[in-house]
Write a protein that holds these residues in place. Structure first.
Motif, PDB file in Angstrom:
ATOM      1  N   ALA A  19       0.804  -1.223   0.000  1.00  0.00           N
ATOM      2  CA  ALA A  19       0.000   0.000   0.000  1.00  0.00           C
ATOM      3  C   ALA A  19       0.830   1.262   0.000  1.00  0.00           C
ATOM      4  O   ALA A  19       0.313   2.339   0.152  1.00  0.00           O
ATOM      5  CB  ALA A  19      -0.921   0.008   1.231  1.00  0.00           C
ATOM      6  N   ASP A  20       2.135   1.149  -0.155  1.00  0.00           N
ATOM      7  CA  ASP A  20       2.986   2.330  -0.145  1.00  0.00           C
ATOM      8  C   ASP A  20       2.653   3.211  -1.336  1.00  0.00           C
ATOM      9  O   ASP A  20       2.505   2.724  -2.457  1.00  0.00           O
ATOM     10  CB  ASP A  20       4.448   1.908  -0.224  1.00  0.00           C
ATOM     11  N   PRO A  21       2.489   4.520  -1.155  1.00  0.00           N
ATOM     12  CA  PRO A  21       2.120   5.378  -2.285  1.00  0.00           C
ATOM     13  C   PRO A  21       3.250   5.487  -3.298  1.00  0.00           C
ATOM     14  O   PRO A  21       4.418   5.403  -2.945  1.00  0.00           O
ATOM     15  CB  PRO A  21       1.859   6.733  -1.609  1.00  0.00           C
ATOM     16  N   PRO A  22       2.929   5.655  -4.542  1.00  0.00           N
ATOM     17  CA  PRO A  22       3.971   5.823  -5.560  1.00  0.00           C
ATOM     18  C   PRO A  22       4.842   7.016  -5.244  1.00  0.00           C
ATOM     19  O   PRO A  22       4.376   8.035  -4.763  1.00  0.00           O
ATOM     20  CB  PRO A  22       3.154   6.032  -6.850  1.00  0.00           C
ATOM     21  N   ARG A  23       6.114   6.926  -5.582  1.00  0.00           N
ATOM     22  CA  ARG A  23       7.056   7.979  -5.233  1.00  0.00           C
ATOM     23  C   ARG A  23       7.098   9.091  -6.263  1.00  0.00           C
ATOM     24  O   ARG A  23       7.621  10.149  -5.991  1.00  0.00           O
ATOM     25  CB  ARG A  23       8.467   7.386  -5.094  1.00  0.00           C
ATOM     26  N   GLY A  24       6.578   8.859  -7.445  1.00  0.00           N
ATOM     27  CA  GLY A  24       6.772   9.835  -8.494  1.00  0.00           C
ATOM     28  C   GLY A  24       5.617  10.780  -8.720  1.00  0.00           C
ATOM     29  O   GLY A  24       5.665  11.598  -9.595  1.00  0.00           O
ATOM     30  N   ARG A  25       4.568  10.707  -7.947  1.00  0.00           N
ATOM     31  CA  ARG A  25       3.403  11.553  -8.178  1.00  0.00           C
ATOM     32  C   ARG A  25       3.615  12.986  -7.732  1.00  0.00           C
ATOM     33  O   ARG A  25       2.798  13.847  -8.003  1.00  0.00           O
ATOM     34  CB  ARG A  25       2.181  10.962  -7.459  1.00  0.00           C
ATOM     35  N   ASP A  26       4.652  13.255  -6.994  1.00  0.00           N
ATOM     36  CA  ASP A  26       4.924  14.617  -6.568  1.00  0.00           C
ATOM     37  C   ASP A  26       5.925  15.290  -7.485  1.00  0.00           C
ATOM     38  O   ASP A  26       6.517  16.302  -7.152  1.00  0.00           O
ATOM     39  CB  ASP A  26       5.456  14.630  -5.129  1.00  0.00           C
ATOM     40  N   GLY A  27       6.137  14.757  -8.676  1.00  0.00           N
ATOM     41  CA  GLY A  27       7.049  15.376  -9.619  1.00  0.00           C
ATOM     42  C   GLY A  27       8.396  14.708  -9.687  1.00  0.00           C
ATOM     43  O   GLY A  27       9.245  15.105 -10.470  1.00  0.00           O
ATOM     44  N   PRO A  82      10.108   5.359 -17.122  1.00  0.00           N
ATOM     45  CA  PRO A  82       9.377   6.428 -16.432  1.00  0.00           C
ATOM     46  C   PRO A  82       7.908   6.109 -16.190  1.00  0.00           C
ATOM     47  O   PRO A  82       7.309   6.583 -15.223  1.00  0.00           O
ATOM     48  CB  PRO A  82       9.531   7.637 -17.370  1.00  0.00           C
ATOM     49  N   LEU A  83       7.305   5.315 -17.085  1.00  0.00           N
ATOM     50  CA  LEU A  83       5.896   4.964 -16.919  1.00  0.00           C
ATOM     51  C   LEU A  83       5.695   4.017 -15.739  1.00  0.00           C
ATOM     52  O   LEU A  83       4.619   3.985 -15.133  1.00  0.00           O
ATOM     53  CB  LEU A  83       5.360   4.327 -18.202  1.00  0.00           C
ATOM     54  N   VAL A  84       6.722   3.268 -15.412  1.00  0.00           N
ATOM     55  CA  VAL A  84       6.632   2.313 -14.304  1.00  0.00           C
ATOM     56  C   VAL A  84       6.971   2.975 -12.975  1.00  0.00           C
ATOM     57  O   VAL A  84       6.482   2.570 -11.924  1.00  0.00           O
ATOM     58  CB  VAL A  84       7.569   1.112 -14.565  1.00  0.00           C
ATOM     59  N   PHE A  85       7.776   4.018 -13.031  1.00  0.00           N
ATOM     60  CA  PHE A  85       8.277   4.649 -11.811  1.00  0.00           C
ATOM     61  C   PHE A  85       7.142   5.163 -10.928  1.00  0.00           C
ATOM     62  O   PHE A  85       7.251   5.167  -9.699  1.00  0.00           O
ATOM     63  CB  PHE A  85       9.199   5.808 -12.192  1.00  0.00           C
ATOM     64  N   ASP A  86       6.034   5.591 -11.532  1.00  0.00           N
ATOM     65  CA  ASP A  86       4.910   6.148 -10.771  1.00  0.00           C
ATOM     66  C   ASP A  86       3.924   5.093 -10.277  1.00  0.00           C
ATOM     67  O   ASP A  86       2.980   5.427  -9.570  1.00  0.00           O
ATOM     68  CB  ASP A  86       4.132   7.153 -11.639  1.00  0.00           C
ATOM     69  N   ARG A  87       4.115   3.852 -10.669  1.00  0.00           N
ATOM     70  CA  ARG A  87       3.144   2.814 -10.319  1.00  0.00           C
ATOM     71  C   ARG A  87       3.379   2.299  -8.916  1.00  0.00           C
ATOM     72  O   ARG A  87       4.393   2.584  -8.279  1.00  0.00           O
ATOM     73  CB  ARG A  87       3.224   1.669 -11.329  1.00  0.00           C
ATOM     74  N   ARG A  88       2.440   1.473  -8.451  1.00  0.00           N
ATOM     75  CA  ARG A  88       2.562   0.916  -7.106  1.00  0.00           C
ATOM     76  C   ARG A  88       3.676  -0.125  -7.071  1.00  0.00           C
ATOM     77  O   ARG A  88       4.095  -0.658  -8.090  1.00  0.00           O
ATOM     78  CB  ARG A  88       1.232   0.295  -6.676  1.00  0.00           C
ATOM     79  N   ALA A 123      17.626  -0.446 -13.411  1.00  0.00           N
ATOM     80  CA  ALA A 123      16.204  -0.188 -13.221  1.00  0.00           C
ATOM     81  C   ALA A 123      15.745  -0.685 -11.854  1.00  0.00           C
ATOM     82  O   ALA A 123      14.985  -0.004 -11.152  1.00  0.00           O
ATOM     83  CB  ALA A 123      15.398  -0.849 -14.340  1.00  0.00           C
ATOM     84  N   MET A 124      16.232  -1.851 -11.462  1.00  0.00           N
ATOM     85  CA  MET A 124      15.828  -2.412 -10.175  1.00  0.00           C
ATOM     86  C   MET A 124      16.270  -1.525  -9.010  1.00  0.00           C
ATOM     87  O   MET A 124      15.556  -1.395  -8.007  1.00  0.00           O
ATOM     88  CB  MET A 124      16.404  -3.824 -10.025  1.00  0.00           C
ATOM     89  N   VAL A 125      17.445  -0.894  -9.141  1.00  0.00           N
ATOM     90  CA  VAL A 125      17.980  -0.059  -8.057  1.00  0.00           C
ATOM     91  C   VAL A 125      17.009   1.048  -7.677  1.00  0.00           C
ATOM     92  O   VAL A 125      16.869   1.388  -6.500  1.00  0.00           O
ATOM     93  CB  VAL A 125      19.347   0.524  -8.482  1.00  0.00           C
ATOM     94  N   PHE A 126      16.314   1.627  -8.654  1.00  0.00           N
ATOM     95  CA  PHE A 126      15.463   2.782  -8.391  1.00  0.00           C
ATOM     96  C   PHE A 126      13.992   2.412  -8.188  1.00  0.00           C
ATOM     97  O   PHE A 126      13.166   3.305  -7.996  1.00  0.00           O
ATOM     98  CB  PHE A 126      15.570   3.785  -9.547  1.00  0.00           C
ATOM     99  N   LEU A 127      13.663   1.130  -8.230  1.00  0.00           N
ATOM    100  CA  LEU A 127      12.252   0.757  -8.178  1.00  0.00           C
ATOM    101  C   LEU A 127      11.830   0.078  -6.883  1.00  0.00           C
ATOM    102  O   LEU A 127      10.663   0.165  -6.506  1.00  0.00           O
ATOM    103  CB  LEU A 127      11.919  -0.168  -9.360  1.00  0.00           C
TER     104      LEU A 127
END
Length: 400
Positions: A19-27, A82-88, A123-127
């Motif tokens: 349930a952790d919120p996506p990290r990229g929604r704040d820009g 980038p499209l995945v970065f904002d996902r859950r 990619a895994m490092v940042f996700l």
């Protein structure tokens, strides 16, 4: 693993993970418009050799087509980062694992250079959280080494594998630094929000204590002046009461200005004088001390607030005929003989409890037998500092 340990290593519990919120929604995160172009440039070191080897094939076979799809699908998946970065987190986790699997498949099936695995490990490092990065990227590097050993290519390409591990490690520390900076930014925002909320609570509490007492006293005195004029026609006394009302309004206005600017100081002795005048105007017998010398100076402002709010409550709600106030070095006690038979905690009492809690004290309110309330505020005395043993000075002298 204990809960605290799981949070320390970044695993988290089930609720946090899913349930952790996506990290990229704040820009935050990579730019969705520029990243595809950058990813194409980053992918050229592996796309060109793979494309050249595939073009050099003598005939097109289903296996060759599958390798083409695999190679360019891997590049396309990297461009979609980038499209995945904002996902859950579950989606990001699946994407990262898929990238690692595609990279390992290219190393195994296309005899690609192990450098191709770097796109998946980066990619895994940042996700995902750091602990999962260590486990999954570490497992991918070990599997790549095993594949190269089985294919007999380890001696020729182990340097590239070490480079992949080194770059992945550097990006791991960079992502940890980014997480730390982001955490500090969020903490600073939270601190600023709490500071604003605390200031609003302070202002609301001070205005409540200040205006509640002042307006109640003004109402009582204005009512007394009206009754004097209606019943006895004693104009001089009525004029005196109205003058006191005027003085109270000026004082209240000054206190409001000082409260808003956080420069207002409360004096216990002045509050005693005001309480005596307000109770007298309300025709309540006031048994108040004449001095506050026995109260520790650092406790007097807090006790001044307690006296002000308690007397205001007596004037408003109690229906009392007598009020008694007693003072000690670190305590204040106020009794009334009103009609209350139980304690009802309103905003005033809650505000007093907060004030006392801020200085380590406590407020106790209890109903008296036969009606009325007893309010006692007490602040613990500071611990005495340990005595420093005196050093006796010896007279200077030489040998006899």
């Amino acid at each position: 693993m204990a809960e605290s340990e799981s949070h320390k290593f970044g695993l988290g519990n089930r609720e946090t993970w899913w349930a952790d919120p996506p990290r990229g929604r704040d820009g935050g995160g990579p730019d969705k418009l520029r990243w595809p172009l950058f990813s194409l440039v980053f992918s050229l070191p592996y796309l060109l050799p793979v494309t050249r080897s595939l073009l050099a094939a003598e005939r097109v076979t289903p296996g060759l087509v599958a390798l083409w799809v695999l190679a360019y699908g891997y590049a396309a998946a990297y461009a979609a980062f980038p499209l995945v970065f904002d996902r859950r987190r579950p989606f990001r986790f699946a994407y990262g694992v898929g990238m690692l699997v595609l990279g390992l498949t290219l190393v195994a099936a296309a005899n690609a250079n192990p450098f191709v695995l770097l796109y998946g490990t980066a990619a895994m490092v940042f996700l995902v959280p750091p602990a999962w990065v260590v486990m999954l990227d570490g497992a991918a590097l070990v599997l790549a080494a095993g594949i190269m050993l089985l294919a007999g290519r380890f001696a020729d390409n182990y340097g590239d594998l070490i480079t992949v591990a080194s770059v992945t490690l550097a990006m791991f520390f960079m992502s940890s630094l980014i997480r730390a900076v982001r955490g500090l930014e969020l903490a600073n925002k939270e601190i600023a929000t709490l500071a604003v909320a605390n200031e609003r609570e302070r202002l609301a509490r001070d205005l409540h204590d200040l205006l509640g007492h002042s307006l109640t006293t003004i109402t009582v005195k204005a009512g007394l002046a009206r009754r004097v004029l209606e019943s006895a026609g004693d104009i001089p006394r009525a004029v005196e009461e109205i003058r006191e009302v005027e003085s109270l309004t000026r004082s209240a206005l000054s206190d409001v200005r000082a409260t808003v600017s956080a420069n207002r100081e409360v004096s216990l002795s002045a509050e005693l004088v005001g309480a005596r005048a307000a109770l007298r105007a309300a025709e309540i017998d006031a048994d108040l001390p004449h001095a506050v010398d026995n109260v520790r100076p650092e406790f007097q402002p807090t006790f001044g607030y307690v006296l002000r709010e308690t007397v205001t409550n007596v004037l408003r709600h109690s229906g009392a005929k007598r009020v008694r106030v007693r003072l000690g070095g670190n305590w204040l006690e106020i009794e009334d003989d009103g009609v209350a038979t139980e304690v009802v905690a309103g905003n005033g009492l809650r505000g007093l409890s907060e004030r006392l809690a801020a200085v380590g004290g406590a407020l106790r309110t209890s109903a008296r037998p036969g009606g009325g309330l007893t309010v006692r505020a007490e602040i613990p005395l500071p611990e005495p500092s340990p005595a420093v043993p005196a050093v006796r000075a010896e007279p200077a002298g030489g040998l006899a």
